[in-house]
Motif scaffolding. Structure first.
Motif, PDB file in Angstrom:
ATOM      1  N   LEU A  66      -0.707 -87.747  58.414  1.00 41.71           N
ATOM      2  CA  LEU A  66       0.192 -88.626  58.376  1.00 41.71           C
ATOM      3  C   LEU A  66       0.092 -89.204  59.674  1.00 41.71           C
ATOM      4  O   LEU A  66       0.298 -88.189  60.748  1.00 41.71           O
ATOM      5  CB  LEU A  66       1.641 -87.889  57.969  1.00 41.71           C
ATOM      6  N   LEU A  67       0.143 -90.535  60.074  1.00 39.86           N
ATOM      7  CA  LEU A  67       0.290 -91.214  61.529  1.00 39.86           C
ATOM      8  C   LEU A  67       1.712 -91.584  61.679  1.00 39.86           C
ATOM      9  O   LEU A  67       2.278 -92.420  60.607  1.00 39.86           O
ATOM     10  CB  LEU A  67      -0.385 -92.110  61.711  1.00 39.86           C
ATOM     11  N   VAL A  68       2.491 -91.580  62.531  1.00 40.88           N
ATOM     12  CA  VAL A  68       3.772 -91.791  62.656  1.00 40.88           C
ATOM     13  C   VAL A  68       3.867 -92.436  64.268  1.00 40.88           C
ATOM     14  O   VAL A  68       3.670 -91.905  65.177  1.00 40.88           O
ATOM     15  CB  VAL A  68       5.046 -90.803  62.769  1.00 40.88           C
ATOM     16  N   ALA A  69       3.983 -93.932  64.197  1.00 42.11           N
ATOM     17  CA  ALA A  69       4.283 -94.657  65.052  1.00 42.11           C
ATOM     18  C   ALA A  69       5.429 -95.364  65.508  1.00 42.11           C
ATOM     19  O   ALA A  69       6.004 -95.976  64.630  1.00 42.11           O
ATOM     20  CB  ALA A  69       3.267 -95.719  65.445  1.00 42.11           C
ATOM     21  N   GLY A  70       6.126 -95.434  66.710  1.00 46.09           N
ATOM     22  CA  GLY A  70       7.091 -96.300  67.085  1.00 46.09           C
ATOM     23  C   GLY A  70       6.848 -97.156  68.110  1.00 46.09           C
ATOM     24  O   GLY A  70       6.174 -97.074  69.073  1.00 46.09           O
ATOM     25  N   GLY A  71       7.138 -98.165  67.853  1.00 46.24           N
ATOM     26  CA  GLY A  71       6.852 -99.504  68.851  1.00 46.24           C
ATOM     27  C   GLY A  71       5.289 -99.509  69.275  1.00 46.24           C
ATOM     28  O   GLY A  71       4.534 -99.618  68.650  1.00 46.24           O
ATOM     29  N   MET A  72       5.412 -99.601  70.686  1.00 44.13           N
ATOM     30  CA  MET A  72       4.153 -99.397  71.323  1.00 44.13           C
ATOM     31  C   MET A  72       3.141 -98.267  70.948  1.00 44.13           C
ATOM     32  O   MET A  72       2.056 -98.226  71.622  1.00 44.13           O
ATOM     33  CB  MET A  72       4.417 -99.804  73.022  1.00 44.13           C
ATOM     34  N   GLY A  73       3.752 -97.212  70.355  1.00 41.94           N
ATOM     35  CA  GLY A  73       3.106 -96.175  70.154  1.00 41.94           C
ATOM     36  C   GLY A  73       2.016 -96.343  69.118  1.00 41.94           C
ATOM     37  O   GLY A  73       1.169 -95.515  68.834  1.00 41.94           O
ATOM     38  N   ILE A  74       2.018 -97.569  68.495  1.00 43.37           N
ATOM     39  CA  ILE A  74       0.819 -97.840  67.503  1.00 43.37           C
ATOM     40  C   ILE A  74      -0.344 -98.165  68.123  1.00 43.37           C
ATOM     41  O   ILE A  74      -1.371 -98.098  67.549  1.00 43.37           O
ATOM     42  CB  ILE A  74       1.382 -98.993  66.417  1.00 43.37           C
ATOM     43  N   ALA A  75      -0.480 -98.327  69.573  1.00 40.71           N
ATOM     44  CA  ALA A  75      -1.638 -98.876  70.322  1.00 40.71           C
ATOM     45  C   ALA A  75      -2.943 -98.082  70.308  1.00 40.71           C
ATOM     46  O   ALA A  75      -3.725 -98.634  69.835  1.00 40.71           O
ATOM     47  CB  ALA A  75      -1.209 -98.900  71.562  1.00 40.71           C
ATOM     48  N   PRO A  76      -2.632 -96.567  69.957  1.00 45.14           N
ATOM     49  CA  PRO A  76      -4.028 -95.965  69.911  1.00 45.14           C
ATOM     50  C   PRO A  76      -4.558 -95.746  68.517  1.00 45.14           C
ATOM     51  O   PRO A  76      -5.455 -95.168  68.177  1.00 45.14           O
ATOM     52  CB  PRO A  76      -3.584 -94.548  70.683  1.00 45.14           C
TER      53      PRO A  76
ATOM     54  N   ASN B 110     -10.627 -88.610  55.273  1.00 43.33           N
ATOM     55  CA  ASN B 110      -9.405 -88.135  55.247  1.00 43.33           C
ATOM     56  C   ASN B 110      -8.550 -89.248  54.463  1.00 43.33           C
ATOM     57  O   ASN B 110      -8.867 -90.448  54.421  1.00 43.33           O
ATOM     58  CB  ASN B 110      -8.863 -88.201  56.714  1.00 43.33           C
ATOM     59  N   SER B 111      -7.418 -88.885  54.034  1.00 48.95           N
ATOM     60  CA  SER B 111      -6.456 -89.666  53.374  1.00 48.95           C
ATOM     61  C   SER B 111      -5.369 -89.957  54.291  1.00 48.95           C
ATOM     62  O   SER B 111      -4.893 -88.970  55.007  1.00 48.95           O
ATOM     63  CB  SER B 111      -5.753 -89.077  52.146  1.00 48.95           C
ATOM     64  N   ILE B 112      -5.105 -91.317  54.637  1.00 52.26           N
ATOM     65  CA  ILE B 112      -4.222 -91.793  55.777  1.00 52.26           C
ATOM     66  C   ILE B 112      -3.078 -92.359  55.322  1.00 52.26           C
ATOM     67  O   ILE B 112      -2.891 -93.064  54.519  1.00 52.26           O
ATOM     68  CB  ILE B 112      -5.002 -92.629  56.702  1.00 52.26           C
ATOM     69  N   THR B 113      -1.955 -91.803  55.695  1.00 53.95           N
ATOM     70  CA  THR B 113      -0.345 -92.424  55.510  1.00 53.95           C
ATOM     71  C   THR B 113       0.067 -92.769  56.711  1.00 53.95           C
ATOM     72  O   THR B 113      -0.075 -92.068  57.679  1.00 53.95           O
ATOM     73  CB  THR B 113       0.325 -91.377  54.821  1.00 53.95           C
ATOM     74  N   LEU B 114       0.404 -94.104  56.951  1.00 55.04           N
ATOM     75  CA  LEU B 114       0.739 -94.415  58.113  1.00 55.04           C
ATOM     76  C   LEU B 114       2.297 -95.021  58.023  1.00 55.04           C
ATOM     77  O   LEU B 114       2.627 -95.863  57.175  1.00 55.04           O
ATOM     78  CB  LEU B 114      -0.163 -95.729  58.564  1.00 55.04           C
ATOM     79  N   ILE B 115       3.324 -94.561  58.983  1.00 53.48           N
ATOM     80  CA  ILE B 115       4.590 -94.961  59.101  1.00 53.48           C
ATOM     81  C   ILE B 115       4.665 -95.661  60.527  1.00 53.48           C
ATOM     82  O   ILE B 115       4.245 -95.167  61.543  1.00 53.48           O
ATOM     83  CB  ILE B 115       5.603 -93.795  59.093  1.00 53.48           C
ATOM     84  N   MET B 116       4.974 -97.004  60.489  1.00 55.22           N
ATOM     85  CA  MET B 116       4.980 -97.825  61.603  1.00 55.22           C
ATOM     86  C   MET B 116       6.448 -98.268  61.701  1.00 55.22           C
ATOM     87  O   MET B 116       7.020 -99.033  60.861  1.00 55.22           O
ATOM     88  CB  MET B 116       3.973 -98.988  61.666  1.00 55.22           C
ATOM     89  N   GLY B 117       7.287 -98.126  62.764  1.00 56.92           N
ATOM     90  CA  GLY B 117       8.536 -98.407  62.870  1.00 56.92           C
ATOM     91  C   GLY B 117       8.812 -99.138  64.049  1.00 56.92           C
ATOM     92  O   GLY B 117       8.158 -99.116  65.142  1.00 56.92           O
ATOM     93  N   GLY B 118       9.778-100.123  64.194  1.00 61.29           N
ATOM     94  CA  GLY B 118      10.016-100.971  65.244  1.00 61.29           C
ATOM     95  C   GLY B 118      11.567-101.494  65.232  1.00 61.29           C
ATOM     96  O   GLY B 118      12.153-101.234  64.197  1.00 61.29           O
TER      97      GLY B 118
END
Length: 257
Positions: A103-113, A126-134
């Motif tokens: 699980l990848l969890v990114a907030g705002g500019m945290g998506i950068a890397p 790997n099986s990837i789940t991405l949560i992107m929030g802003g």
């Protein structure tokens, strides 16, 4: 670490104050990893620390937000201009895992890397789940430049303009009721990462957090980015470490945030 005069290939405006600058690297791209960063020279005394967004052959991409004079200068660079870059710096993400539910969890500019990280993790099956929030749709417009065809993507916005009207922490709690994860990677505002780290600890999930701290030198020469890290020799004591040198990626169990 390299110090390079790199040629600007493109400088793309993603939204009102967010850009992707692409530069042609001479050597540093060969040694750059997801989660590391570069110090980009600006028109001010101090360089600006910007995480690696993506690597395409010898082209390095940096996703950044205009916040002051230094990043404003970066936004004004044009094709064929010269940008001096210093890096790669810091420790990146552990990408050695295979066949895991991540699980990848990114907030705002945290998506950068995460663009480069996703590619590396998918290469290891790997099986990837991405949560992107802003805050709103504009804040997460960068996600349209990701290849999410092999990713379980969940978008959250504060105003509900796109995706679910909630925050990334609440969405993480919701997903954990539906599926289990072996590892969590997170990057974004400290308050968000603290919430994700608490969830990881409560569910005994390995979690890596990429910290966003002010960095003056970026090369372990000053005390500008000190944080408290748990001392392995003590159950309660913390020691000071530098985000630029010892991070920016840390095992969340060691953090005091």
């Amino acid at each position: 670490m390299f110090l390079e005069d790199s040629v600007v290939i493109d400088n793309i405006q993603i939204s009102d104050d967010k850009y992707i600058i692409k530069v042609k690297s001479k050597e540093s791209y060969k040694y750059s990893k997801a989660g590391q960063f570069f110090m980009l020279k600006s028109n001010t005394f101090l360089r600006r620390p910007i995480s690696i967004h993506y690597i395409d052959n010898d082209i390095l991409e940096f996703y950044y937000q205009v916040k002051g004079e230094g990043t404003k200068y970066l936004s004004q660079l044009e094709k064929d201009d010269i940008l001096n870059i210093q890096g790669p710096l810091g420790n990146g993400f552990d990408i050695s895992f295979r066949d895991k539910n991540i699980l990848l969890v990114a907030g705002g500019m945290g998506i950068a890397p995460f663009k480069l990280l996703i590619e590396k993790l998918l290469n290891n099956n790997n099986s990837i789940t991405l949560i992107m929030g802003g805050a709103n749709e504009t804040a997460i417009k960068i996600i349209t430049r990701f290849d999410t065809s092999s990713v379980d993507l969940h978008i959250t916005t504060d105003d509900g303009s796109v995706g679910d009207k909630c925050n990334t922490v609440d969405k993480t709690k919701e997903l954990l009721k539906q599926k289990s994860f072996d590892i969590i990677y997170t990057c974004g505002p400290t308050v968000m990462m603290k919430g994700i780290i608490n969830i990881a600890n409560e569910n005994n999930i390995l979690c890596y957090a990429s910290l966003e701290e002010r960095m003056a030198c970026g090369v372990n020469a000053c005390l500008g980015c000190n944080i408290e890290i748990k001392d392995n020799n003590s159950e309660s004591e913390y020691t000071l470490k530098k985000v630029c040198h010892d991070g920016p990626v840390f095992d969340s169990k060691l953090l005091n945030i």
